[in-house]
Every structure is written in C-alpha cells, then in structure tokens.
Motif scaffolding. Structure first.
Motif, PDB file in Angstrom:
ATOM      1  N   LEU A  49      37.126  39.966  54.110  1.00 21.62           N
ATOM      2  CA  LEU A  49      37.026  40.089  52.687  1.00 21.62           C
ATOM      3  C   LEU A  49      36.482  38.899  51.991  1.00 21.62           C
ATOM      4  O   LEU A  49      36.285  37.970  52.497  1.00 21.62           O
ATOM      5  N   ASP A  50      36.176  39.348  50.725  1.00 19.41           N
ATOM      6  CA  ASP A  50      35.314  38.152  50.121  1.00 19.41           C
ATOM      7  C   ASP A  50      36.239  37.435  49.698  1.00 19.41           C
ATOM      8  O   ASP A  50      37.512  37.494  49.825  1.00 19.41           O
ATOM      9  N   TRP A  52      37.281  35.865  46.979  1.00 13.50           N
ATOM     10  CA  TRP A  52      38.330  36.088  45.826  1.00 13.50           C
ATOM     11  C   TRP A  52      39.383  36.996  46.136  1.00 13.50           C
ATOM     12  O   TRP A  52      40.405  36.772  45.655  1.00 13.50           O
ATOM     13  N   GLN A  53      39.132  38.151  46.965  1.00 16.37           N
ATOM     14  CA  GLN A  53      40.024  39.026  47.524  1.00 16.37           C
ATOM     15  C   GLN A  53      41.137  38.052  48.317  1.00 16.37           C
ATOM     16  O   GLN A  53      42.068  38.485  48.055  1.00 16.37           O
ATOM     17  N   ARG A  54      40.536  37.365  49.220  1.00 15.52           N
ATOM     18  CA  ARG A  54      41.382  36.726  49.876  1.00 15.52           C
ATOM     19  C   ARG A  54      42.088  35.401  49.135  1.00 15.52           C
ATOM     20  O   ARG A  54      43.277  35.434  49.585  1.00 15.52           O
ATOM     21  N   GLN A  56      43.250  35.714  46.255  1.00 14.60           N
ATOM     22  CA  GLN A  56      44.133  36.461  45.431  1.00 14.60           C
ATOM     23  C   GLN A  56      45.368  36.970  46.173  1.00 14.60           C
ATOM     24  O   GLN A  56      46.500  36.871  45.948  1.00 14.60           O
ATOM     25  N   CYS A  57      45.137  37.422  47.717  1.00 10.03           N
ATOM     26  CA  CYS A  57      46.165  37.620  48.694  1.00 10.03           C
ATOM     27  C   CYS A  57      47.098  36.460  48.775  1.00 10.03           C
ATOM     28  O   CYS A  57      48.124  36.539  48.993  1.00 10.03           O
ATOM     29  N   THR A 222      47.637  41.819  51.121  1.00  8.81           N
ATOM     30  CA  THR A 222      46.784  41.740  52.029  1.00  8.81           C
ATOM     31  C   THR A 222      46.512  43.403  52.328  1.00  8.81           C
ATOM     32  O   THR A 222      45.521  43.851  52.639  1.00  8.81           O
ATOM     33  N   SER A 225      44.572  45.261  49.844  1.00  5.32           N
ATOM     34  CA  SER A 225      43.553  45.001  49.803  1.00  5.32           C
ATOM     35  C   SER A 225      42.730  45.708  51.026  1.00  5.32           C
ATOM     36  O   SER A 225      41.467  46.203  50.829  1.00  5.32           O
ATOM     37  N   THR A 392      29.908  44.002  47.591  1.00  6.22           N
ATOM     38  CA  THR A 392      30.656  43.976  46.348  1.00  6.22           C
ATOM     39  C   THR A 392      29.935  43.691  45.146  1.00  6.22           C
ATOM     40  O   THR A 392      28.603  43.201  45.309  1.00  6.22           O
TER      41      THR A 392
END
Length: 408
Positions: A49-50, A52-54, A56-57, A222, A225, A392
């Motif tokens: 995942l990018d 920012w996704q990781r 945020q998780c 997670t 996402s 993305t």
C-alpha cells in the motif's frame, strides 16, 4: 509520560503490529511515534500500500504519529535501516524509549551480543568471513554463534534486527531506553495464513494470489484499505525491468561500478543476466549468490535504476536523516508537533514544497544534502507508482499528512 519510538515497515499493518502497540500501552501511558519505510522496503520491494495508506492504518490502530524513514535508510541493510531509524527518533528530542520486537525475550543476552558485535576481534572475524564469500548475515552467525542456543537465536530475523537496534543505541550513546516485546504469532517468513497473528509475508502473498483474507486476520483499518484495493493497484516489480534494462544499455562500465552496492565485478554479472531475464524477479534470482543474498541484489537493482552512487550514499550515511517527514497523526499525536519543533535538531516537514519543488528537483546541481535526500523520497514514490497498472493520484508535492479523528 513516556514517548515511545517504533521503527517499522507496516507492509501492511497487521495484528502483530497492533499487539506490540497494546503491550507498550499496557506498561505505561505512552504516546507512540512510528518511523516507517516509505514507498520501498528494506528488501528492495515496492510497499503493498502507499505510505499514506499504511500510515493511516497505523494511526487508526494505535500509533500517534507516523514519520517517514527516508528512502536512503529504508531501502538498506539491517544495520543501516536500524541506525537511520534510531538516529531520526533521537533527533526529535522528545522520544524516551525505543520499542522493538524479537523472537527472544532475553534483553540482557541480546545486549551482550550487540556489544560483542562491535568488539575488535569480532569485527576482524566478520571481515575475514566475508572475504571468503559469506554474506554479512552468514558471517555474523558464524562469529557470534558459539553455542546451540546462540546459533538458534541468530537464525531468527527479528532477533538480528533487534541486535542492530541495540547496537545503534550503543554506538550513538543514545538516551533512548530499549523496550523489548517478544514477538507473537506466525514466523517472519511464514507464507501460510494463520489466525490470529498472520505474518505480513503471508498477507501479501494472499493478496497477490487473490485469496480471501478473513476480516479477523487484520485490524479494521487495514482490512478496509485492502478491501478497497484492486488487483491493478498492486505493485508489480516486473514493470521496472524494462526501464532498468534501458538504463544498463546506456551506462558506461565506470558509471555502473560507481553505483552503491556494486563491487567485485557484480556489474558484469548483472549486465549478462539482464540480457535474458524475462522478469525483475528472474533477474534478481539469477544474480543472487551465496555471497549476495536476494534482498541485497533487489536493493542494488533499485540503486542502479536511480543512479545512486557510493559517494552519494556515503554522504547520506555520514549525515543521517536530515528531516522528519510527517505522514499521519492522531489527535494526541498532533499535540506532539509543537514539542518536536521546539526540541528537534532536524526540521519537521509537513509540506514538501516548502523544502523542495518539482522544478528544483530537476536541477542537475545545487541541491543541498537535505534536498537530495528528500528528492529520492519523492522519486521513490513516483517509481512505486510506475509498478502499479492503476497508480494512485497521491504524490509528495500535493498530498498533505493524514489527520485521524481517533482518540485513545
């Protein structure tokens, strides 16, 4: 109040990571700052995942702040990865302890081995073992594994990384206290999904094989996402093979030999194998040897693609991380931003364009070391995008940090 630092990849953030955070919070009322790899991992692979996704998780699952570990330390060997992360946390000026996982619960034994690693006799033995063709990990195990228990300990990857964290704390004379949390669940390299603490390796493999992952195998953030992730958004390193082959075709031997990670004629082996390799993985496996493990080769291929030289990396290594790049924060984490700005010896970056623009990045000369380091982070983000069939829209120059509403 304790402020605990964690150095991680979160690729992706799973229940084992949440377990570590819960154990930290059980011991004291601690705020948690995670220093996380960005677009590429230590093994030279694009993150699932990018960043920012990781991030945020991680914040939705218990972390308070997530900062990016610069590419030039994130995509490195265990000792460079550890030293980069510890240095960044120490330079924030507010972190009081470093939490890390290991298969062994014996902190005193790990500290003893970490000290032994830097002893002159050990360093000499390491050098001699490496010159015979052994990898660093093999040589280290041979030098330190003086009995069966130590030999078993040295075969476990999280113990090795724990040793490097402890070694970095010693070398930097860091005031950070070590907090060892024994690792639970599936082994680091376990490829089968096992509830409740499946490994990141197993989760990634299931995603690539389009296997259903039970919801209770992942933290809710997670799970959400990953549920939104399309197959076309999964990074495929094979998409970087053709650009690398073009790079190799247009490079002089002297240029290749100056690349970080290239020595003892490795450039010739890569050039030869690149002519017939059908995939990135096939090329990496064809170049891998007893002396050069697959993770090192994968990183070296990225360095070749990026044109990262030995001189570049020596300068980055000597300087250490020169900024703290904010990726995500919880409401409690936002309260740490002012203390960091007051006590940190490096700038806290919340907006990339204040330190580097796309036009500035394209200048051949005149970039400061900080700008060069940050430039590679932004290029790594765009390089990861190239590995995805459906990239993305996020990029470092437009994406703001993620501010979560989660309260502890």
């Amino acid at each position: 109040m304790e402020i605990t630092g964690i150095i991680a990849e979160y690729n992706p953030f799973h229940l084992g990571h949440r377990y570590q955070i819960e154990k930290i919070q059980e011991q004291n009322d601690s705020l948690i700052i995670a220093v996380m790899s960005g677009s590429f991992t230590q093994r030279g692979e694009a993150a699932i995942l990018d960043k920012w996704q990781r991030a945020q998780c991680a914040v939705e699952s218990g972390c308070d702040l997530v900062l990016e570990l610069p590419f030039v330390f994130a995509c490195r060997s265990a000792q460079d990865f550890a030293r980069g992360g510890v240095t960044l946390l120490q330079r924030l000026g507010i972190v009081t302890q470093l939490a890390f996982g290991a298969e062994s619960p014996d902190l005193a034994r790990l500290q003893q081995l970490a000290a032994q690693m830097d002893a002159p006799a050990s360093q000499q033995a390491l050098h001699e073992a490496i010159t015979t063709g052994q990898s660093y990990a093999q040589a280290l195990s041979q030098v330190l594994a003086i009995d069966k228990d130590t030999a078993h300990l040295m075969q476990q990857p999280n113990n090795i990384l724990a040793l490097e964290y402890l070694r970095s704390l010693r070398q930097l004379e860091s005031p950070l206290k070590p907090l060892l949390i024994q690792r639970q669940g599936a082994g680091y390299h376990e490829k089968s999904l096992h509830a409740p603490l499946a490994s990141a390796t197993a989760i990634r493999q299931a995603l690539y094989q389009q296997e259903a992952i039970p919801a209770n195998f992942l933290p809710p953030a997670t799970c959400q996402s990953i549920d939104q992730l399309q197959t076309s958004q999964l990074p495929q390193m094979d998409r970087l093979l053709l650009p690398l082959q073009v790079r190799l075709l247009n490079s002089q031997l002297a240029e290749l030999r100056s690349c970080y990670g290239i020595n003892e004629g490795l450039e010739n082996r890569i050039l030869d194998r690149s002519k017939t390799a059908a995939t990135w993985r096939e090329l990496a496996q064809a170049v891998t040897s007893k002396r050069y493990p697959s993770s090192r080769i994968a990183r070296t291929l990225l360095y070749l693609l990026l044109g990262l030289t030995k001189a570049d990396m020596a300068a980055f290594t000597a300087a250490g991380p020169l900024y703290a790049r904010l990726l995500a924060a919880s409401p409690r984490g936002k309260t740490l931003l002012r203390p960091i700005k007051e006590h940190s010896s490096i700038p806290l970056i919340t907006k990339t364009s204040q330190y580097l623009t796309t036009n500035k990045r394209r200048e051949a000369h005149g970039l400061t070391l900080l700008e060069q380091m940050l430039s590679l982070d932004t290029i790594a983000t765009e390089l990861r995008n190239l590995t995805c069939q459906l990239p993305t829209e996020r990029n470092d120059f437009q994406q703001s940090p993620i501010f979560s509403n989660r309260w502890q």
